[in-house]
Design an enzyme around this catalytic site. Sequence first.
Site, PDB file in Angstrom:
ATOM      1  N   ASP A 113       0.743  -1.033   0.035  1.00 26.48           N
ATOM      2  CA  ASP A 113      -0.151  -0.001   0.156  1.00 26.48           C
ATOM      3  C   ASP A 113       0.922   1.197   0.081  1.00 26.48           C
ATOM      4  O   ASP A 113       1.725   1.425   0.767  1.00 26.48           O
ATOM      5  CB  ASP A 113      -0.814  -0.061   1.320  1.00 26.48           C
ATOM      6  CG  ASP A 113      -1.948   1.042   0.948  1.00 26.48           C
ATOM      7  OD1 ASP A 113      -1.689   2.167   1.269  1.00 26.48           O
ATOM      8  OD2 ASP A 113      -3.225   0.672   0.686  1.00 26.48           O
ATOM      9  N   ASP A 311      -3.103   7.285  -4.481  1.00 28.54           N
ATOM     10  CA  ASP A 311      -3.382   6.171  -3.711  1.00 28.54           C
ATOM     11  C   ASP A 311      -3.843   4.832  -4.542  1.00 28.54           C
ATOM     12  O   ASP A 311      -4.458   4.829  -5.285  1.00 28.54           O
ATOM     13  CB  ASP A 311      -4.605   6.426  -2.392  1.00 28.54           C
ATOM     14  CG  ASP A 311      -4.648   5.317  -1.548  1.00 28.54           C
ATOM     15  OD1 ASP A 311      -3.843   4.736  -1.209  1.00 28.54           O
ATOM     16  OD2 ASP A 311      -5.824   4.721  -1.467  1.00 28.54           O
TER      17      ASP A 311
END
Length: 425
Positions: A113, A311
Amino acid sequence: MKTHFFPLVFLLIFSLAQGLNPKCDIQDHGSNLQVFHVYSPCSPFKPSKPLSWEEDVLQTLAKDQARVQFLSSLVAKKSVVPIASGRQIVQSPTYIVKANIGTPPQPMLMAMDTSSDAAWVPCTGCIGCSSTAFDFAKSTTFKTLGCQAAQCKQVPNPTCGGSACAFNMTYGGSTIAGNLSQDTITLATDPIPNYTFGCLQKTAGSSVPPQGVLGLGRGPLSLLSQSQNLYQSTFSYCLPSIRSPNFSGSLRLGPSGQPVRIKYTPLLKNPRRPSLYYVNLIGIRVGRRIVDIPPSAIAFNPSTGAGTIIDSGTVFTRLVEPAYVAVRDAFRRRVRVANVTSLGGFDTCYSVPINAPTITFMFSGMNVTLPQENLLLHSTAGSITCLAMASAPALNVIANMQQQNHRVVFDVPNSRVGVARERCS
């Protein structure tokens, strides 16, 4: 391969598991790792019972909304945490990387992530963890860090009841607890000795990735910080389209092999949330026309954390309400179809074929124009088409569906991020 359109957009970076499709037998090499869709024939995470397209979309929207709410809640907080923002990701991040941990190496499929710094894996004896765990007793290079270690000050809620540096933290709706540890981690063929991570002893909740997390944020315990000499805090990825039959993309670590012809926009620094990849969004075009958006809706504000981030863990791009409404209305005007319906959190859906305009995100020094494949969701039968964007409470998030079939380069030493069109499906 499942033929219905929209599974949860997870991607998997890993080598062939015995008995799977021979096309999956692509060995990671150097600092390059292959990327596969989590529901591809190569994946051990394929669902045993396929969901309908509508069920997939609604489930993804629910999890996506939880993640966006979490990211947005970060900008209002005034406290500075030792490990930045992403250590409490609400949903499982969207990519999985094959990491070999220990000596001899033990393979783990760790969730990756870009908005997280934390690294942790379930260890043998962990209560509430999945069946796949890292057996630290079998590794000759494993060690537990004590309370005197400098890294112990960088983990959330450290405790020193015994000799080990123990920690506990929330992860979405879950809680995890473990000991701070070190061992060799190998990505593709690159070993990183003495990598600091959490060795989990207990978890509670359903949002914990089964084989751990590897953070690609900018904090002190992230992969970028711990492998700075090896990768110079530089990486890129290309995400394949979820409509691709191949589902093969790549994660490229280090400055070598990164694209030469690519435009960049500066990375912005938010002292409250230093790990997130903030960029300066200065405008949005629908077709050729710039949308009239209140400047405050897209302005970067380091004192509050408002602004725009890139993101990898959010599926659908979110814009704060004034910006989203302006873009949505401009999109509807260009489509010129009166009958607009909704599906879950999507409020711009059509039951007839449409001719959709492009949407261009305008950043300082760089424009990214998205074609229909990055903007529209289509049902399996093609009877429903939705604009794959929605509103957010406080933070603009450029999500992974809008990044697919682009090479996205994170060049942290030069404080910039680049985006270029690249077919990797």
